[in-house]
Design an enzyme around this catalytic site. Structure first.
Site, mmCIF file in Angstrom:
data_model
loop_
_atom_site.group_PDB
_atom_site.id
_atom_site.type_symbol
_atom_site.label_atom_id
_atom_site.label_comp_id
_atom_site.label_asym_id
_atom_site.label_seq_id
_atom_site.Cartn_x
_atom_site.Cartn_y
_atom_site.Cartn_z
ATOM 1 N N HIS A 79 7.516 2.872 -5.262
ATOM 2 C CA HIS A 79 8.840 1.970 -5.543
ATOM 3 C C HIS A 79 9.000 1.190 -4.310
ATOM 4 O O HIS A 79 9.908 0.163 -4.603
ATOM 5 C CB HIS A 79 10.007 3.105 -5.656
ATOM 6 C CG HIS A 79 10.218 3.629 -4.094
ATOM 7 N ND1 HIS A 79 9.896 4.795 -3.949
ATOM 8 C CD2 HIS A 79 11.311 3.219 -3.107
ATOM 9 C CE1 HIS A 79 10.407 5.128 -2.464
ATOM 10 N NE2 HIS A 79 11.180 4.068 -2.375
ATOM 11 N N ASP A 80 8.347 1.129 -3.186
ATOM 12 C CA ASP A 80 8.650 0.397 -2.338
ATOM 13 C C ASP A 80 8.028 -0.994 -2.223
ATOM 14 O O ASP A 80 8.340 -1.844 -1.370
ATOM 15 C CB ASP A 80 8.107 0.914 -0.867
ATOM 16 C CG ASP A 80 9.048 1.929 -0.276
ATOM 17 O OD1 ASP A 80 10.320 1.560 -0.347
ATOM 18 O OD2 ASP A 80 8.655 2.805 0.387
ATOM 19 N N ASP A 132 -4.100 1.547 7.450
ATOM 20 C CA ASP A 132 -3.157 0.631 6.802
ATOM 21 C C ASP A 132 -3.660 0.685 5.332
ATOM 22 O O ASP A 132 -4.854 0.287 5.078
ATOM 23 C CB ASP A 132 -3.148 -0.788 7.306
ATOM 24 C CG ASP A 132 -2.211 -1.688 6.536
ATOM 25 O OD1 ASP A 132 -2.100 -1.439 5.519
ATOM 26 O OD2 ASP A 132 -1.746 -2.503 7.345
ATOM 27 N N PHE A 133 -2.882 1.141 4.479
ATOM 28 C CA PHE A 133 -3.411 1.362 3.060
ATOM 29 C C PHE A 133 -3.645 0.098 2.255
ATOM 30 O O PHE A 133 -4.290 0.134 1.231
ATOM 31 C CB PHE A 133 -2.839 2.378 2.211
ATOM 32 C CG PHE A 133 -1.347 2.227 2.009
ATOM 33 C CD1 PHE A 133 -0.507 1.188 1.555
ATOM 34 C CD2 PHE A 133 -0.404 3.496 2.439
ATOM 35 C CE1 PHE A 133 0.588 0.944 1.422
ATOM 36 C CE2 PHE A 133 1.078 3.239 2.065
ATOM 37 C CZ PHE A 133 1.453 2.208 1.700
ATOM 38 N N TYR A 135 11.347 -0.267 10.565
ATOM 39 C CA TYR A 135 11.508 1.315 10.826
ATOM 40 C C TYR A 135 10.623 1.559 11.912
ATOM 41 O O TYR A 135 11.018 2.326 12.800
ATOM 42 C CB TYR A 135 10.892 2.183 9.555
ATOM 43 C CG TYR A 135 11.770 1.969 8.209
ATOM 44 C CD1 TYR A 135 13.049 1.797 8.283
ATOM 45 C CD2 TYR A 135 11.270 2.156 7.080
ATOM 46 C CE1 TYR A 135 13.779 1.457 7.152
ATOM 47 C CE2 TYR A 135 11.915 2.098 5.915
ATOM 48 C CZ TYR A 135 13.150 1.828 5.989
ATOM 49 O OH TYR A 135 14.055 1.653 4.890
ATOM 50 N N ASP A 177 -1.610 7.827 6.986
ATOM 51 C CA ASP A 177 -0.496 6.784 7.003
ATOM 52 C C ASP A 177 -0.640 5.995 8.398
ATOM 53 O O ASP A 177 -2.070 5.937 9.179
ATOM 54 C CB ASP A 177 0.763 7.817 7.529
ATOM 55 C CG ASP A 177 2.021 6.838 7.090
ATOM 56 O OD1 ASP A 177 2.471 5.979 7.698
ATOM 57 O OD2 ASP A 177 2.671 7.585 6.325
HETATM 58 N N1 SAM Z 1 4.986 10.081 1.393
HETATM 59 C C1 SAM Z 1 6.091 10.451 2.213
HETATM 60 C C2 SAM Z 1 7.199 11.225 1.574
HETATM 61 O O1 SAM Z 1 7.230 11.094 0.265
HETATM 62 O O2 SAM Z 1 7.766 12.142 2.037
HETATM 63 C C3 SAM Z 1 6.682 9.443 2.836
HETATM 64 C C4 SAM Z 1 7.108 8.106 2.074
HETATM 65 S S1 SAM Z 1 7.774 6.993 2.971
HETATM 66 C C5 SAM Z 1 9.147 6.224 1.970
HETATM 67 C C6 SAM Z 1 6.587 5.755 2.947
HETATM 68 C C7 SAM Z 1 5.222 6.077 3.771
HETATM 69 O O3 SAM Z 1 4.599 5.080 3.592
HETATM 70 C C8 SAM Z 1 5.886 6.070 5.101
HETATM 71 O O4 SAM Z 1 5.319 7.214 5.812
HETATM 72 C C9 SAM Z 1 4.919 4.777 5.807
HETATM 73 O O5 SAM Z 1 4.700 4.966 7.227
HETATM 74 C C10 SAM Z 1 3.907 4.893 4.807
HETATM 75 N N2 SAM Z 1 3.234 3.598 4.880
HETATM 76 C C11 SAM Z 1 3.923 2.246 4.820
HETATM 77 N N3 SAM Z 1 3.066 1.314 4.667
HETATM 78 C C12 SAM Z 1 1.822 1.613 5.061
HETATM 79 C C13 SAM Z 1 0.535 1.254 5.188
HETATM 80 N N4 SAM Z 1 0.712 -0.250 5.035
HETATM 81 N N5 SAM Z 1 -0.418 1.903 5.348
HETATM 82 C C14 SAM Z 1 -0.098 3.390 5.412
HETATM 83 N N6 SAM Z 1 1.105 3.669 5.191
HETATM 84 C C15 SAM Z 1 2.057 3.138 5.100
#
Ligand code: SAM
Length: 623
Positions: A513-514, A494-495, A404, A468
């Site tokens: 879910h991801d 980075d979480f 992405y 994020d």
């Molecule tokens: N929470 C938001 C919503 O419901 O509209 C966005 C959900 S989106 C599916 C997942 C989000 O997690 C994205 O904004 C992505 O950039 C963030 N993300 C993914 N991996 C991440 C990481 N390792 N650290 C911080 N954020 C992360």
């Protein structure tokens, strides 16, 4: 086990329910009924003063709602139900309204009305006819005398806010009730007993029953057709003759009688699945070519004008517009002897890119990202992972960082997709629970901040930190609302690797879910360490039912996932319980995302832990 012979007759078929009220869905599914939910777009705007009684209003609204669905999707299904609560009971708009409503009920008997409409659909050779069987049920409820303290305690529990009448008899609200005269389930949300009696009349009616009358009005066969995705497995047509089920024995006779009878041989549900991808692609293409935007700026346009503005051939545009009209996305009307096209109300609201509730961002993501992945579904199934490499020529370890966010253009499109869904569903998620105990929240993976702004709007005492990846945070201004709330701030990180900001409520919307359970253990143990007892964790996802059979939306989405999975409330609860979070409330919002509120338990308080861990779902309150 099915105790009611009528329900058991329907249980092998798919019924379309034009209401998504979780309480109604629960009552009907507990009764063994299988159904597909297609929420009605009919707005409850009938002038109440024109109706002699609350139940007339309830029944008429139910009828209009059901017919709207029947007209919108005429070839999809033929039994529609809708229930609506009557004049006496409506949802409070805010706490003061809840107070006004409940204090009026205190110490008095009041009536709860539910209007139900069952629409029977009849295919003629050229078009479709509808017959409606409707009824209402009244139940009397007497409230105890309520002290101010009790009233406010109940209002502050948050329960009254999404409940007609301002109370939920099946939950905390039950404590306010002295007695109930009539069908208890009618107060919960659906008059099951009366409904079964009506079905009995339709299926097994004596000569003068309404169903018999319907049948006699026509020489042709009335049918209840199963359809939509889940009905695919049993999409046969059932015929009613003199109200009796004659699907097997009289099939021949019907084939001989009516021109429409050849339709028995058409597996409608499968046909609608066959065409489903064409309908999706029609919507995607109309959005991509900005059809809804050009029609919005000019109100209505001729075919040639649309073709000119979207820079496409007249013939191709004509096909696209006609398909869009057939799907209910556009309208074609005559103006001074010329046909013009215009957006339907829903298209203006949800498909025009500048509309506040626009789904355009998500639609373009589906077209440009999800569609190519789905065209490699066969491989995805064989290999058990998404097909980014095949679809886009690039392997990815981490779908966000490698796919992405690999290019700015793709990143903006993905953020736009998240933004559009969050703006449509954010308010319902933000108001799903009473969050007044919390002052600082951190929206983990909060993306553009759309969800965070909904939380600060709904909770004046709350500030929210959006956390994020740096690539996302650097683009935040692109999505900032005109009047940005300074209670929303942004932190990049980075979480999985970095420290998380301190907060007393953590929000995980569409995050869990991801990822696989193993990766989530990393994130959740970090969160667990950050949280002191009493800290909240709000999870927002599409919740699967406990049998993992629905909603299809969640299961279809999973087909293109890289490593994550969709989960039921029990599965989420088990996952979080391991890290010391106990499920307190679930809210099926009727919107695109549901919500669950967990609370960090005190590890030293064994009593609390034991009390909640073994039966967290049973003890969680269904909102
Ligand atoms: N929470 C938001 C919503 O419901 O509209 C966005 C959900 S989106 C599916 C997942 C989000 O997690 C994205 O904004 C992505 O950039 C963030 N993300 C993914 N991996 C991440 C990481 N390792 N650290 C911080 N954020 C992360």
């Amino acid at each position: 086990m099915l105790l009611n012979p009528v329900i058991s007759k329907l249980s092998g078929k798919l019924v379309v329910l034009a209401s998504a009220s979780p309480r109604r869905l629960e009552i009907l599914s507990n009764a063994g009924l299988r159904f597909e939910v297609v929420p009605s777009w009919f707005k409850e705007t009938l002038d109440k003063s024109l109706f002699k009684s609350p139940y007339d209003y309830a029944v008429e609204t139910a009828k209009q709602k059901a017919l709207e669905v029947a007209h919108r999707m005429p070839f999809v299904s033929c039994l529609y139900l809708y229930t609506v609560d009557g004049l006496i009971l409506e949802k409070p708009t805010d706490k003061q309204d809840a107070y006004r409503m409940l204090s009026r009920l205190s110490g008095k008997e009041h009536s709860v009305f539910t209007g139900v409409a069952i629409v029977l659909c009849h295919d003629k050779s050229s078009d479709t006819d509808y017959k409606v069987v409707d009824f209402y049920e009244e139940t009397k409820v007497k409230f105890a005398e309520l002290s101010e303290e009790m009233l406010w305690e109940y209002i502050n529990s948050g329960e009254p806010m999404d409940k007609a009448g301002g109370y939920g008899i099946q939950a905390l609200g039950g404590m306010l009730v002295e007695y109930v005269k009539g069908d208890f389930l009618n107060v919960v949300g659906f008059p099951l007993n009366h409904f079964c009696k009506q079905l009995g009349l339709i299926f097994n009616s004596p000569p003068e029953s309404p169903a018999h009358k319907i049948k006699r009005e026509s020489d042709e066969a009335w049918s209840l057709v199963n359809s939509l995705s889940e009905g695919a497995a049993n999409g046969e047509v059932e015929l009613l003759e003199n109200g009796k089920d004659v699907s097997q024995s009289s099939m021949q006779e019907h084939i001989v009688i009516g021109p429409e009878c050849s339709r028995q041989d058409i597996p409608h549900s499968i046909v609608s699945l066959l065409d489903g991808f064409k309908a999706s692609k029609t919507l995607f293409t109309a959005s991509k070519l900005k059809v809804f935007d050009v029609l919005n700026s000019s109100n209505s346009l001729t075919l040639e004008e649309v073709a000119g503005q979207i820079n496409a051939s007249v013939l191709g545009t004509e096909r696209l517009l006609e398909a869009a009209v057939s799907l209910g996305l556009l309208e074609r009307v005559k103006q001074q002897n010329t046909s013009v096209y215009r957006n339907t109300e829903q298209a203006s609201r949800f498909l025009v890119s500048e509309s506040p509730e626009s789904l355009n961002g998500y639609i373009l993501h589906c077209n440009d990202m999800v569609w190519p992945l789905f065209s490699h579904l066969e491989n995805a199934v064989r290999e058990g992972t998404s097909q980014h490499e095949l679809a886009f020529g690039k392997k990815n370890e981490d779908v966000f960082q490698d796919a992405y966010y690999s290019k700015d253009e793709v990143k903006i499109r993905f953020m736009d997709a998240m933004h559009s869904i969050a703006r449509v569903t954010g308010k319902d998620v933000a108001t799903a629970f009473d969050l007044s105990p919390y002052k600082t929240a951190c929206d983990i993976g909060g993306c553009t901040g759309a969800m965070a702004y909904e939380f600060t709007k709904a909770h004046p005492g709350l500030s929210v930190i959006v956390f994020d990846l740096p690539q996302v945070i650097e683009m935040r201004r692109h999505f900032q609302p005109k009047e940005a709330d300074d209670r929303v701030s942004f932190v990049a990180g980075d979480f999985f690797k970095d420290d998380l900001p301190k907060a007393d409520l953590y929000i995980l919307a569409r995050i869990l879910h991801d990822w696989s359970d193993e990766k989530l253990d990393v994130l959740l143990s970090k969160l667990s360490k950050m949280c002191t007892p009493g800290c909240g964790l709000l999870v927002s996802e599409i919740l699967l039912d406990e049998e993992r059979k629905s909603p299809s939306r969640a299961l279809l989405q999973a087909l293109s996932m890289t490593e994550g999975k969709q989960r039921s409330p029990t599965e989420y609860s088990d996952l979080l319980q391991k890290h010391g979070f106990t499920l307190k409330h679930i809210n099926h919002t009727d919107n695109l995302l549901d919500a669950m509120l967990f609370v960090k338990e005190d590890p030293n308080d064994r009593r609390t832990l034991l009390g909640c861990s073994s039966a967290s779902i049973e003890t969680a309150e269904l909102e």
